[in-house]
Design a protein around this motif. Structure first.
Motif, PDB file in Angstrom:
ATOM      1  N   ASN A 194       0.784  -1.164   0.182  1.00 31.57           N
ATOM      2  CA  ASN A 194      -0.025   0.016  -0.010  1.00 31.57           C
ATOM      3  C   ASN A 194       0.698   1.286   0.037  1.00 31.57           C
ATOM      4  O   ASN A 194       0.510   2.220  -0.661  1.00 31.57           O
ATOM      5  CB  ASN A 194      -1.019   0.040   1.242  1.00 31.57           C
ATOM      6  CG  ASN A 194      -2.038  -1.100   1.194  1.00 31.57           C
ATOM      7  OD1 ASN A 194      -2.423  -1.471   0.219  1.00 31.57           O
ATOM      8  ND2 ASN A 194      -2.417  -1.279   2.303  1.00 31.57           N
ATOM      9  N   SER A 195       2.091   1.345   0.817  1.00 30.01           N
ATOM     10  CA  SER A 195       2.837   2.512   0.923  1.00 30.01           C
ATOM     11  C   SER A 195       4.167   2.117   1.180  1.00 30.01           C
ATOM     12  O   SER A 195       4.586   1.083   1.988  1.00 30.01           O
ATOM     13  CB  SER A 195       2.197   3.608   1.708  1.00 30.01           C
ATOM     14  OG  SER A 195       2.316   2.795   3.177  1.00 30.01           O
ATOM     15  N   VAL A 196       5.010   2.865   0.819  1.00 22.68           N
ATOM     16  CA  VAL A 196       6.356   2.754   1.132  1.00 22.68           C
ATOM     17  C   VAL A 196       7.102   4.025   1.600  1.00 22.68           C
ATOM     18  O   VAL A 196       6.886   5.151   1.077  1.00 22.68           O
ATOM     19  CB  VAL A 196       7.363   2.432  -0.130  1.00 22.68           C
ATOM     20  CG1 VAL A 196       8.859   2.222   0.187  1.00 22.68           C
ATOM     21  CG2 VAL A 196       6.669   1.346  -0.734  1.00 22.68           C
ATOM     22  N   SER A 197       7.761   4.124   2.753  1.00 20.71           N
ATOM     23  CA  SER A 197       8.162   5.138   3.202  1.00 20.71           C
ATOM     24  C   SER A 197       9.691   5.040   4.034  1.00 20.71           C
ATOM     25  O   SER A 197       9.940   4.055   4.453  1.00 20.71           O
ATOM     26  CB  SER A 197       7.078   5.852   4.489  1.00 20.71           C
ATOM     27  OG  SER A 197       6.827   4.918   5.395  1.00 20.71           O
ATOM     28  N   SER A 198      10.359   6.267   4.173  1.00 17.09           N
ATOM     29  CA  SER A 198      11.709   6.056   4.726  1.00 17.09           C
ATOM     30  C   SER A 198      11.777   7.003   5.610  1.00 17.09           C
ATOM     31  O   SER A 198      11.119   8.215   5.759  1.00 17.09           O
ATOM     32  CB  SER A 198      12.613   6.042   3.749  1.00 17.09           C
ATOM     33  OG  SER A 198      12.588   7.281   3.021  1.00 17.09           O
ATOM     34  N   ASP A 199      12.799   6.946   6.669  1.00 21.79           N
ATOM     35  CA  ASP A 199      12.948   7.875   7.605  1.00 21.79           C
ATOM     36  C   ASP A 199      14.567   7.711   7.869  1.00 21.79           C
ATOM     37  O   ASP A 199      15.303   6.736   7.814  1.00 21.79           O
ATOM     38  CB  ASP A 199      12.591   7.570   9.036  1.00 21.79           C
ATOM     39  CG  ASP A 199      12.631   8.298  10.050  1.00 21.79           C
ATOM     40  OD1 ASP A 199      12.644   9.606   9.884  1.00 21.79           O
ATOM     41  OD2 ASP A 199      12.821   8.153  11.356  1.00 21.79           O
ATOM     42  N   GLN A 200      15.462   8.710   7.859  1.00 21.58           N
ATOM     43  CA  GLN A 200      16.754   8.943   8.215  1.00 21.58           C
ATOM     44  C   GLN A 200      17.023  10.001   9.341  1.00 21.58           C
ATOM     45  O   GLN A 200      16.451  11.063   9.195  1.00 21.58           O
ATOM     46  CB  GLN A 200      17.658   9.381   7.029  1.00 21.58           C
ATOM     47  CG  GLN A 200      17.541   8.359   6.008  1.00 21.58           C
ATOM     48  CD  GLN A 200      18.344   9.000   4.743  1.00 21.58           C
ATOM     49  OE1 GLN A 200      17.842   9.821   3.895  1.00 21.58           O
ATOM     50  NE2 GLN A 200      19.583   8.153   4.425  1.00 21.58           N
ATOM     51  N   THR A 201      17.932   9.608  10.152  1.00 21.64           N
ATOM     52  CA  THR A 201      18.349  10.491  10.890  1.00 21.64           C
ATOM     53  C   THR A 201      19.506  11.212  10.549  1.00 21.64           C
ATOM     54  O   THR A 201      19.835  10.742   9.285  1.00 21.64           O
ATOM     55  CB  THR A 201      18.928   9.944  12.526  1.00 21.64           C
ATOM     56  OG1 THR A 201      19.747   9.083  12.337  1.00 21.64           O
ATOM     57  CG2 THR A 201      17.716   9.108  13.072  1.00 21.64           C
TER      58      THR A 201
END
Length: 161
Positions: free
Chosen positions: A102-109
């Motif tokens: 359904n969805s693809v997300s990313s997070d980066q510090t």
């Protein structure tokens, strides 16, 4: 069309920094302990054995097992699915069909941006629900490729070309 591997990778190498540091500390500490045990000490042999046993246990727990966890964790992105495989003695594998994503997300510090890795979140309509993958190397490339393949699968272009 047949299924083909688009991208296959392990978690980012930064997961091995602490195990490598632990290896150095354990070797240095055990070397110092052996050096400082007096040769004429009545129980020197037992002391050497104790240092060796403690060192081996510490190396296995703090260096060898984390390395094996890293080495046996793999992510494979194909034209049909996203596979997450983990496990040292027993294997566990999760397959997410791209048609169910359904969805693809990313997070980066900030630190992860410097290392070029990050956290990838894949939400699917399958039984897996939401899967969070930490320390994914080249996170932006993987995210873009996964998103492109999901769109191709939704458009019926299942071969990914």
């Amino acid at each position: 069309m047949g299924e083909r591997v688009v991208h296959s990778f392990h978690p980012h190498w930064k997961r091995l920094v602490l195990p490598a540091f632990a290896l150095l500390v354990v070797v240095a500490a055990s070397s110092a302990a052996i050096y400082f045990i007096p040769r004429d000490y009545e129980y020197a042999g037992y002391a050497y054995i104790a240092v060796a046993v403690v060192s081996v246990v510490a190396l296995v727990l703090w260096s060898f097992l984390p390395y094996l966890r890293w080495k046996t964790t793999s992510y494979t992105l194909t034209t049909h699915r996203f596979n997450i495989s983990t496990g040292i003695l027993s294997k566990s594998a999760d397959d997410i069909p791209l048609t169910k994503v359904n969805s693809v997300s990313s997070d980066q510090t900030f630190a992860e941006r410097l290392f070029g890795c990050g956290t990838l979140v894949v939400e699917s309509a399958s039984d897996n629900g939401e899967i969070t993958l930490k320390d994914v190397p080249r996170i932006q490339t993987v995210r873009a490729e996964l998103f492109r393949l999901v769109e191709d699968a939704a458009d019926g272009e299942i071969d990914g070309r």
